[in-house]
Design an enzyme around this catalytic site. Structure first.
Site, PDB file in Angstrom:
ATOM      1  N   ARG A 115       0.816  -1.206   0.000  1.00 50.70           N
ATOM      2  CA  ARG A 115       0.000   0.000   0.000  1.00 50.70           C
ATOM      3  C   ARG A 115       0.855   1.263   0.000  1.00 50.70           C
ATOM      4  O   ARG A 115       1.916   1.301   0.620  1.00 50.70           O
ATOM      5  CB  ARG A 115      -0.934   0.003   1.214  1.00 50.70           C
ATOM      6  CG  ARG A 115      -2.187  -0.831   0.977  1.00 50.70           C
ATOM      7  CD  ARG A 115      -3.082  -0.803   2.188  1.00 50.70           C
ATOM      8  NE  ARG A 115      -2.950  -2.033   2.953  1.00 50.70           N
ATOM      9  CZ  ARG A 115      -3.354  -2.188   4.210  1.00 50.70           C
ATOM     10  NH1 ARG A 115      -3.918  -1.179   4.836  1.00 50.70           N
ATOM     11  NH2 ARG A 115      -3.202  -3.330   4.819  1.00 50.70           N
ATOM     12  N   GLN A 166      -6.661   9.750   7.331  1.00 47.40           N
ATOM     13  CA  GLN A 166      -5.374   9.297   7.848  1.00 47.40           C
ATOM     14  C   GLN A 166      -4.286  10.339   7.595  1.00 47.40           C
ATOM     15  O   GLN A 166      -3.463  10.611   8.469  1.00 47.40           O
ATOM     16  CB  GLN A 166      -5.000   7.963   7.219  1.00 47.40           C
ATOM     17  CG  GLN A 166      -5.889   6.810   7.660  1.00 47.40           C
ATOM     18  CD  GLN A 166      -5.489   5.493   7.024  1.00 47.40           C
ATOM     19  OE1 GLN A 166      -4.556   5.418   6.236  1.00 47.40           O
ATOM     20  NE2 GLN A 166      -6.223   4.444   7.353  1.00 47.40           N
ATOM     21  N   ASP A 316     -15.304   2.882   3.690  1.00 43.66           N
ATOM     22  CA  ASP A 316     -15.056   1.488   4.063  1.00 43.66           C
ATOM     23  C   ASP A 316     -16.273   0.593   3.889  1.00 43.66           C
ATOM     24  O   ASP A 316     -16.155  -0.636   3.946  1.00 43.66           O
ATOM     25  CB  ASP A 316     -14.588   1.410   5.519  1.00 43.66           C
ATOM     26  CG  ASP A 316     -13.160   1.899   5.691  1.00 43.66           C
ATOM     27  OD1 ASP A 316     -12.383   1.804   4.724  1.00 43.66           O
ATOM     28  OD2 ASP A 316     -12.825   2.376   6.796  1.00 43.66           O
ATOM     29  N   LYS A 343      -6.819   0.493  -0.977  1.00 42.28           N
ATOM     30  CA  LYS A 343      -7.097   0.025   0.373  1.00 42.28           C
ATOM     31  C   LYS A 343      -6.318  -1.273   0.605  1.00 42.28           C
ATOM     32  O   LYS A 343      -5.320  -1.545  -0.049  1.00 42.28           O
ATOM     33  CB  LYS A 343      -8.607  -0.172   0.552  1.00 42.28           C
ATOM     34  CG  LYS A 343      -9.390   1.131   0.609  1.00 42.28           C
ATOM     35  CD  LYS A 343      -9.120   1.856   1.922  1.00 42.28           C
ATOM     36  CE  LYS A 343     -10.015   3.053   2.130  1.00 42.28           C
ATOM     37  NZ  LYS A 343      -9.796   3.678   3.442  1.00 42.28           N
ATOM     38  N   ARG A 347     -10.304  -2.750  -3.940  1.00 45.62           N
ATOM     39  CA  ARG A 347     -11.637  -3.224  -3.562  1.00 45.62           C
ATOM     40  C   ARG A 347     -12.642  -3.149  -4.708  1.00 45.62           C
ATOM     41  O   ARG A 347     -13.628  -3.895  -4.693  1.00 45.62           O
ATOM     42  CB  ARG A 347     -12.140  -2.451  -2.333  1.00 45.62           C
ATOM     43  CG  ARG A 347     -11.426  -2.886  -1.057  1.00 45.62           C
ATOM     44  CD  ARG A 347     -11.890  -2.137   0.169  1.00 45.62           C
ATOM     45  NE  ARG A 347     -11.278  -2.721   1.368  1.00 45.62           N
ATOM     46  CZ  ARG A 347     -11.248  -2.139   2.558  1.00 45.62           C
ATOM     47  NH1 ARG A 347     -11.798  -0.942   2.717  1.00 45.62           N
ATOM     48  NH2 ARG A 347     -10.671  -2.737   3.588  1.00 45.62           N
TER      49      ARG A 347
END
Length: 441
Positions: A115, A166, A316, A343, A347
């Site tokens: 990531r 984040q 999410d 992610k 996804r």
């Protein structure tokens, strides 16, 4: 599948659990935490903070205390900080360390090591931190990484290029130990647990709504005071049971004490727009966060075009929303979901492939999925081998729900990653379904 009925309670919010431990570690004195999520990700945060001097104790199930070292008091860790699968732990801890005069070696599992970390490396480097590849096989922006903080660090004004709680949090945490005022400009609002909780711990932090977006300023050389924190139920964990109850005929399920922060509640809004019967009961505030009990009843959902502006408040939850859309009437279109490609897995690609394998009609586009729903008819289920979860806990849980609303069940390649965020997920589902099968690992 039978209906979901009765009352359940999901584990504590993961985002708030991480931050409770981190802010407690930076306070002077003892912070008490109840309802802490005891998943692998949060435990990785606890272990890293212990390695940097905080005393963190588990007293009983979900009851913890943190004796902090104070802002500026983090110690040099003697060993590598193993982040497991936790991107939140990694990025926020990088922010903490950035304004301390210490170095840290960050490692993680195969998924985390793929990531991108560049989004936090850029602003933290501007503040004075330095980053280096820790192995010949790693790049400059992926784990394993060596970072060295800078003290005193340099306060910056940073405009977020992508909507990321984040990144915002990493910069604000670095600003705690940086003389002067550090500013983050957020064009698109993201979850605001960091701002709420830092204010609660006594940080000098302001939020201003302007034509540019939300402007968040934090004054450095902060002193944080210990707190008593009650962690609300995680809305991202509740999402799987909300969708399952909406899709299962005859369901009438109450999910207690779910956090309803406006920056996290987008899924409920979208499902209600799709016709879902979700009632918010006993609205209240716990520890500065809005919560309620959710009563969810079986509903015939209809496909809609989902406004991309709502994406940050449910980023999410899109994997399980895709499951809901696959049983709706009509077509559901999503866009603006580029963030889902970076992610724990890609996804968009992972869910498109998994749902097709289970019998859904899915078109994958560059920034979203278009799903033609079955009109409420069960999915076929998997007949050509297990779906690939790519070590992604949310893919595994979403496809478990898909298995519940399929005629043949869904086989999943590996359910072990679920423990990173929802250790009791399978036990809560066991009493209501027998359609989940895990392939030998």
């Amino acid at each position: 599948m039978g209906p979901l009925t009765g009352t359940i309670r999901v584990p504590g919010d993961k985002s708030i659990s991480h931050r409770s431990l981190m802010f407690g570690a930076l306070a002077v004195g003892k912070t008490n935490i109840s309802g802490l999520l005891e998943g692998h990700d949060v435990l990785a945060t606890a272990d890293a903070l212990r390695a940097m001097g905080a005393r963190i104790t588990r007293h009983s199930e979900n009851e913890w205390s943190v004796c902090g070292v104070g802002v500026g008091g983090l110690l040099q860790p003697e060993q590598a900080l193993d982040m497991g699968n936790s991107g939140t732990s990694t990025r926020l801890l990088m922010g903490l360390i950035a304004s301390h005069g210490i170095a840290a070696h960050f490692t993680g599992d195969a998924s985390l090591s793929s990531r991108p970390m560049g989004r936090v490396i850029d602003p933290l480097s501007r503040m004075g931190a330095s980053f280096h590849a820790a192995a010949a096989s790693s790049g400059k922006e992926t784990l394993p990484l060596m970072m060295t903080g800078c003290h005193p660090a340099v306060p910056i004004e940073y405009r977020l290029p992508v909507a990321s709680a984040q990144v915002k949090s990493a910069v604000l945490l670095a600003g705690l130990n940086t003389p002067g005022i550090t500013t983050v400009i957020e064009p698109v609002p993201t979850r605001d647990h960091t701002e709420r909780m830092l204010k609660g711990f006594g940080a000098d932090l302001t939020v201003e709504e302007t034509g540019e977006g939300r402007v968040i300023r934090i004054r450095g050389d902060a002193e944080l005071s210990p707190q008593t924190i009650t962690v609300p139920g995680d809305p991202s964990s509740a999402a799987f049971f909300i969708v399952a109850a909406l899709l299962a005929d005859g369901s009438d399920l109450t999910i207690e004490n779910v956090g309803l922060n406006t920056t996290r509640a987008g899924l409920i809004t979208v499902l209600q727009q799709m016709g879902g019967q979700i009632d918010l009961l006993g609205k209240r505030e716990v520890g500065g966060e809005p919560v309620a009990d959710l009563r969810v009843r079986h509903s015939q959902l209809r496909g809609i075009d989902i406004d991309p502006a709502i994406a940050p408040s449910m980023i999410d939850e899109f994997p399980v929303l895709f499951v809901a859309a696959s049983l709706a009437s009509g077509t559901t279109t999503t866009s603006g979901l580029d963030e889902l490609r970076v992610k724990e897995s890609d996804r968009l690609s992972a869910m498109a492939s998994a749902l097709r394998l289970a019998g859904a009609i899915v078109e994958e586009r560059e920034d979203g999925l278009v799903i033609v729903g079955s009109g409420g008819a069960p999915l076929r289920g998997t007949t050509a081998g297990p779906v690939a979860t790519h070590l992604d806990h949310r893919i595994a849980m979403s496809m478990a729900i898909a298995g519940m609303v399929s005629s043949g069940g869904v086989e999943i390649d590996d359910t072990r990653p679920i423990a990173t965020s929802f250790p009791v997920f399978e036990s809560l589902l066991e009493k209501s379904t027998a359609s989940l099968r895990c392939a030998p690992s």
